[in-house]
Scaffold this motif. Structure first.
Motif, PDB file in Angstrom:
ATOM      1  N   GLN A   1       0.786  -1.227   0.000  1.00  0.00           N
ATOM      2  CA  GLN A   1       0.000   0.000   0.000  1.00  0.00           C
ATOM      3  C   GLN A   1       0.825   1.288   0.000  1.00  0.00           C
ATOM      4  OE1 GLN A   1      -3.233  -0.193  -0.401  1.00  0.00           O
ATOM      5  NE2 GLN A   1      -3.262  -2.428  -0.249  1.00  0.00           N
ATOM      6  N   ILE A   2       2.065   1.211   0.454  1.00  0.00           N
ATOM      7  CA  ILE A   2       2.866   2.430   0.611  1.00  0.00           C
ATOM      8  C   ILE A   2       3.965   2.534  -0.436  1.00  0.00           C
ATOM      9  CG2 ILE A   2       4.460   3.664   2.133  1.00  0.00           C
ATOM     10  CD1 ILE A   2       2.811   2.645   4.506  1.00  0.00           C
ATOM     11  N   ALA A   3       4.824   1.532  -0.515  1.00  0.00           N
ATOM     12  CA  ALA A   3       5.992   1.615  -1.396  1.00  0.00           C
ATOM     13  C   ALA A   3       5.642   1.955  -2.846  1.00  0.00           C
ATOM     14  CB  ALA A   3       6.792   0.316  -1.317  1.00  0.00           C
ATOM     15  N   PRO A   4       4.602   1.349  -3.440  1.00  0.00           N
ATOM     16  CA  PRO A   4       4.309   1.670  -4.839  1.00  0.00           C
ATOM     17  C   PRO A   4       3.842   3.113  -5.056  1.00  0.00           C
ATOM     18  CG  PRO A   4       3.275  -0.410  -4.196  1.00  0.00           C
ATOM     19  CD  PRO A   4       3.745   0.255  -2.941  1.00  0.00           C
ATOM     20  N   ASN A   5       3.365   3.757  -3.997  1.00  0.00           N
ATOM     21  CA  ASN A   5       2.821   5.119  -4.105  1.00  0.00           C
ATOM     22  C   ASN A   5       3.746   6.189  -3.557  1.00  0.00           C
ATOM     23  OD1 ASN A   5       0.120   4.290  -5.080  1.00  0.00           O
ATOM     24  ND2 ASN A   5      -0.057   3.360  -3.047  1.00  0.00           N
ATOM     25  N   LEU A   6       4.850   5.777  -2.970  1.00  0.00           N
ATOM     26  CA  LEU A   6       5.666   6.716  -2.201  1.00  0.00           C
ATOM     27  C   LEU A   6       6.251   7.826  -3.064  1.00  0.00           C
ATOM     28  CD1 LEU A   6       6.693   7.505   0.508  1.00  0.00           C
ATOM     29  CD2 LEU A   6       8.459   5.741   0.365  1.00  0.00           C
ATOM     30  N   ARG A   7       6.665   7.490  -4.277  1.00  0.00           N
ATOM     31  CA  ARG A   7       7.219   8.535  -5.147  1.00  0.00           C
ATOM     32  C   ARG A   7       6.179   9.617  -5.427  1.00  0.00           C
ATOM     33  NH1 ARG A   7      10.298   6.917 -10.615  1.00  0.00           N
ATOM     34  NH2 ARG A   7      11.679   6.046  -9.006  1.00  0.00           N
ATOM     35  N   ASP A   8       4.943   9.216  -5.702  1.00  0.00           N
ATOM     36  CA  ASP A   8       3.882  10.207  -5.968  1.00  0.00           C
ATOM     37  C   ASP A   8       3.596  11.042  -4.730  1.00  0.00           C
ATOM     38  OD1 ASP A   8       3.632   9.320  -8.572  1.00  0.00           O
ATOM     39  OD2 ASP A   8       1.961   7.965  -8.124  1.00  0.00           O
ATOM     40  N   TRP A   9       3.586  10.412  -3.562  1.00  0.00           N
ATOM     41  CA  TRP A   9       3.320  11.155  -2.333  1.00  0.00           C
ATOM     42  C   TRP A   9       4.456  12.118  -2.008  1.00  0.00           C
ATOM     43  CZ3 TRP A   9       1.701   6.178   0.775  1.00  0.00           C
ATOM     44  CH2 TRP A   9       0.454   5.731   0.295  1.00  0.00           C
ATOM     45  N   GLU A  10       5.677  11.723  -2.329  1.00  0.00           N
ATOM     46  CA  GLU A  10       6.813  12.617  -2.123  1.00  0.00           C
ATOM     47  C   GLU A  10       6.638  13.877  -2.980  1.00  0.00           C
ATOM     48  OE1 GLU A  10      10.598  11.800  -0.926  1.00  0.00           O
ATOM     49  OE2 GLU A  10       9.248  11.177   0.697  1.00  0.00           O
ATOM     50  N   ARG A  11       6.204  13.683  -4.206  1.00  0.00           N
ATOM     51  CA  ARG A  11       6.025  14.828  -5.094  1.00  0.00           C
ATOM     52  C   ARG A  11       4.827  15.679  -4.688  1.00  0.00           C
ATOM     53  NH1 ARG A  11       7.321  11.444 -10.675  1.00  0.00           N
ATOM     54  NH2 ARG A  11       9.598  11.481 -10.432  1.00  0.00           N
ATOM     55  N   ALA A  12       3.798  15.043  -4.151  1.00  0.00           N
ATOM     56  CA  ALA A  12       2.619  15.792  -3.691  1.00  0.00           C
ATOM     57  C   ALA A  12       2.888  16.537  -2.394  1.00  0.00           C
ATOM     58  CB  ALA A  12       1.437  14.841  -3.516  1.00  0.00           C
ATOM     59  N   GLY A  13       3.882  16.094  -1.643  1.00  0.00           N
ATOM     60  CA  GLY A  13       4.219  16.756  -0.386  1.00  0.00           C
ATOM     61  C   GLY A  13       3.375  16.322   0.789  1.00  0.00           C
ATOM     62  N   GLU A  14       2.638  15.226   0.638  1.00  0.00           N
ATOM     63  CA  GLU A  14       1.828  14.732   1.741  1.00  0.00           C
ATOM     64  C   GLU A  14       1.352  13.316   1.443  1.00  0.00           C
ATOM     65  OE1 GLU A  14      -1.476  17.405   1.989  1.00  0.00           O
ATOM     66  OE2 GLU A  14      -2.618  16.353   0.445  1.00  0.00           O
ATOM     67  N   ILE A  15       0.952  12.626   2.502  1.00  0.00           N
ATOM     68  CA  ILE A  15       0.320  11.322   2.338  1.00  0.00           C
ATOM     69  C   ILE A  15      -1.188  11.511   2.443  1.00  0.00           C
ATOM     70  CG2 ILE A  15       2.291  10.008   3.204  1.00  0.00           C
ATOM     71  CD1 ILE A  15       0.935   9.836   5.899  1.00  0.00           C
ATOM     72  N   PRO A  16      -1.970  10.691   1.748  1.00  0.00           N
ATOM     73  CA  PRO A  16      -3.433  10.878   1.766  1.00  0.00           C
ATOM     74  C   PRO A  16      -4.042  10.461   3.103  1.00  0.00           C
ATOM     75  CG  PRO A  16      -2.861   8.902   0.547  1.00  0.00           C
ATOM     76  CD  PRO A  16      -1.564   9.584   0.875  1.00  0.00           C
ATOM     77  N   LYS A  17      -5.122  11.105   3.459  1.00  0.00           N
ATOM     78  CA  LYS A  17      -5.813  10.735   4.693  1.00  0.00           C
ATOM     79  C   LYS A  17      -6.334   9.302   4.628  1.00  0.00           C
ATOM     80  CE  LYS A  17      -7.109  15.155   6.697  1.00  0.00           C
ATOM     81  NZ  LYS A  17      -8.160  15.914   7.411  1.00  0.00           N
ATOM     82  N   ALA A  18      -6.571   8.813   3.427  1.00  0.00           N
ATOM     83  CA  ALA A  18      -7.043   7.435   3.279  1.00  0.00           C
ATOM     84  C   ALA A  18      -6.036   6.437   3.825  1.00  0.00           C
ATOM     85  CB  ALA A  18      -7.330   7.138   1.810  1.00  0.00           C
ATOM     86  N   LEU A  19      -4.754   6.784   3.788  1.00  0.00           N
ATOM     87  CA  LEU A  19      -3.740   5.874   4.322  1.00  0.00           C
ATOM     88  C   LEU A  19      -3.903   5.709   5.831  1.00  0.00           C
ATOM     89  CD1 LEU A  19      -1.255   4.128   3.676  1.00  0.00           C
ATOM     90  CD2 LEU A  19       0.164   6.132   4.208  1.00  0.00           C
ATOM     91  N   HIS A  20      -4.297   6.757   6.515  1.00  0.00           N
ATOM     92  CA  HIS A  20      -4.558   6.667   7.951  1.00  0.00           C
ATOM     93  C   HIS A  20      -5.704   5.692   8.211  1.00  0.00           C
ATOM     94  CE1 HIS A  20      -2.070  10.170   9.351  1.00  0.00           C
ATOM     95  NE2 HIS A  20      -2.162  10.460   8.065  1.00  0.00           N
ATOM     96  N   GLU A  21      -6.729   5.775   7.384  1.00  0.00           N
ATOM     97  CA  GLU A  21      -7.875   4.879   7.552  1.00  0.00           C
ATOM     98  C   GLU A  21      -7.490   3.431   7.298  1.00  0.00           C
ATOM     99  OE1 GLU A  21     -10.700   6.460   4.840  1.00  0.00           O
ATOM    100  OE2 GLU A  21     -11.017   8.324   5.972  1.00  0.00           O
ATOM    101  N   GLN A  22      -6.668   3.199   6.278  1.00  0.00           N
ATOM    102  CA  GLN A  22      -6.226   1.838   5.975  1.00  0.00           C
ATOM    103  C   GLN A  22      -5.367   1.280   7.108  1.00  0.00           C
ATOM    104  OE1 GLN A  22      -4.377   2.953   2.183  1.00  0.00           O
ATOM    105  NE2 GLN A  22      -5.799   1.582   1.131  1.00  0.00           N
TER     106      GLN A  22
END
Length: 372
Positions: free
Chosen positions: A24-45
Motif C-alpha cells: 500500500q505504501i511503497a508503490p505510491n511513495l514517489r507520488d506522495w513525495e512529489r505531492a508533499g503529503e500522504i493521503p488521509k485514506a492511508l490513515h484509515e487503511q
C-alpha cells in the motif's frame, strides 16, 4: 534470554506491517513525495489493521501493546520499503495524543483520541517557534482566558502534519506567566479562522510528510494541562528513542539494498562484492547497524530514562548518517539519482539529528544529567 522482539506475536506483527507497507505504501511513495503529503485514506487503511493504535490502551480506542510493539512497527515500515517521512506523517499522533490520554478526560478522549486512532482524524504537536526550537521554556505563543474557554495568539514553525491535522496540541504561555512553569498545552481545532497553516514545501527530506508554519489569531482552544512543560519533558523521552529506532531501521534497509546492489553489480568482470574495499565497507555498515539496533532495542525493552533516550537518539542518528552515506557511495550513480530509495533515505536521515532535540542541545542536557 530470548529477545522480546522475536516473540511469535511480534514477528507476526512485523510481517503484517511489512506486507502492508510493500503493498500500500511503497508503490505510491514517489507520488506522495512529489505531492508533499500522504493521503488521509492511508490513515484509515492503517487504522483498519490496528496499526495506529499500537502502544495505546484499548480503553481509549487503541490496540494495546507497548514500546517494543511500536518499535516493531517502525522497523517493519522501513523493511517494507517505507521511509522516515512515512513514519513522521502517518504516526504523527504519537507525539500529540499521549498528552490528551494523560488527562483521563473522557470528553477530550472521545472528541480527539478515538477518532485519531481509528483513522478519521489527524493530530499534530505544535511546540517549535520561529524564534527558537529546543528552548521550550521561553516560548512566546500566548494563551489567555476568554469567556468559558481560551484563545491563543502566536506562531509555530516546522510542525509535522500541521496542514492536514484536525487538531493541534499547542504549547503556549498561560496568562503570560514566565519560565517553564508558565507553559501549558492546549487542544486547538484547525477548522477555524484563527488557525492559519502554510505548508513549507522546499525541504531536504521527509518530502511526503507535510510540514507547516502555523499562525494563531484569537484561536479558540481547550486547556489540556497547565503543566505543559512537564508533560512535554515526560513524553520527549519516548519520542527521542523512537527517532533512534527510525535511525537504525533506515540504516538496516540501506544495508539490505546495498547488499543486493554489490552482489549483482559487476565492474571489470567481477561483482562489486568481490573487491576488498567494498566488502570491508559493507561489513562496517552492517556492524554499526547491528550495534545500534541491539543497543536501542535493549533500552526499549525497559523503562526509558531521559539519559537513555538521549543516548538512544544519538546512537540511531549516527548510525543512519554513516550507513546512508556509505550506501549512496557504494551504489554510485544509482545512489545519487533523485527518487531512488537510497537517495531518499540519505535525505530523510539528516533530520534525525535536528528534530526532537538537536544533537548539541541533547549533549548539553546529558552533561547536566551527569552532574557537569
Amino acid at each position: 534470554m530470548p529477545s522480546p522482539f522475536l516473540t511469535p506475536e511480534r514477528l507476526a506483527l512485523a510481517e503484517t506491517v511489512r506486507a502492508f507497507t510493500a503493498e500500500q505504501i511503497a508503490p505510491n511513495l514517489r507520488d506522495w513525495e512529489r505531492a508533499g503529503e500522504i493521503p488521509k485514506a492511508l490513515h484509515e487503511q492503517a487504522a483498519q489493521l490496528g496499526l495506529l493504535g499500537i502502544g495505546y490502551p484499548e480503553e481509549v480506542g487503541g490496540s494495546g501493546g507497548d514500546l517494543v510493539d511500536v518499535c516493531t512497527v517502525t522497523e517493519a515500515v522501513l523493511t517494507g520499503g517505507g521511509s522516515g517521512g512515512i513514519i513522521a506523517g502517518l504516526f504523527t499522533h504519537g507525539i500529540a495524543i499521549p498528552h490528551l490520554i494523560d488527562t483521563k478526560d473522557p470528553d477530550l478522549i472521545d472528541e480527539w483520541v478515538r477518532p485519531v486512532l481509528d483513522g478519521r482524524k489527524i493530530a499534530c504537536l505544535a511546540v517549535t517557534e520561529p524564534g527558537g526550537g529546543s528552548d521550550v521554556s521561553n516560548l512566546l505563543t500566548r494563551a489567555d482566558e476568554s469567556g468559558d474557554g481560551w484563545v491563543l495568539n502566536g506562531s509555530k514553525t516546522f510542525i509535522t502534519s500541521g496542514t492536514r491535522a484536525d487538531v493541534a496540541i499547542v504549547a503556549a504561555r498561560v496568562r503570560n506567566a514566565p519560565g517553564a512553569a508558565g507553559v501549558g498545552l492546549f487542544a486547538v481545532p484547525t477548522d477555524q479562522p484563527g488557525y492559519q497553516a502554510t505548508r513549507i514545501r522546499d525541504k531536504m527530506g521527509w518530502h511526503c510528510s507535510d510540514t507547516a508554519e502555523i499562525g494563531f489569531v484569537d484561536a479558540h482552544a481547550t486547556l489540556v494541562t497547565q503543566e505543559g512543560f512537564a508533560s512535554l519533558a515526560r513524553h520527549f523521552a519516548t519520542e527521542r528513542l523512537s527517532l533512534g529506532v527510525t535511525g537504525y531501521a533506515t540504516a538496516a534497509r540501506c544495508v539490505d539494498l546495498t547488499r543486493n546492489w554489490i552482489t549483482q553489480r559487476e565492474t571489470f568482470g567481477r561483482p562489486l562484492s568481490a573487491r576488498q574495499v567494498v566488502r570491508h565497507t559493507f561489513v562496517e555498515m552492517n556492524r554499526i547497524t547491528d550495534v545500534a539496533r541491539s543497543y536501542i532495542r535493549t533500552m526499549a525493552s525497559d523503562e526509558v530514562t531521559v539519559l537513555d533516550a538521549i543516548y538512544a537518539k544519538k546512537t540511531g542518528v549516527d548510525c543512519a548518517a554513516f550507513v546512508t552515506d556509505r550506501a549512496v557511495q557504494l551504489l554510485g550513480g544509482m545512489g545519487y539519482v533523485a527518487d531512488g530509495e537510497v537517495e531518499r533515505h540519505y535525505r530523510d536521515a539528516r533530520i534525525l539529528g535536528i528534530g526532537g532535540g538537536a544533537d548539541e542541545v541533547m549533549a548539553d542536557l546529558a552533561a547536566r544529567l551527569l552532574g557537569l
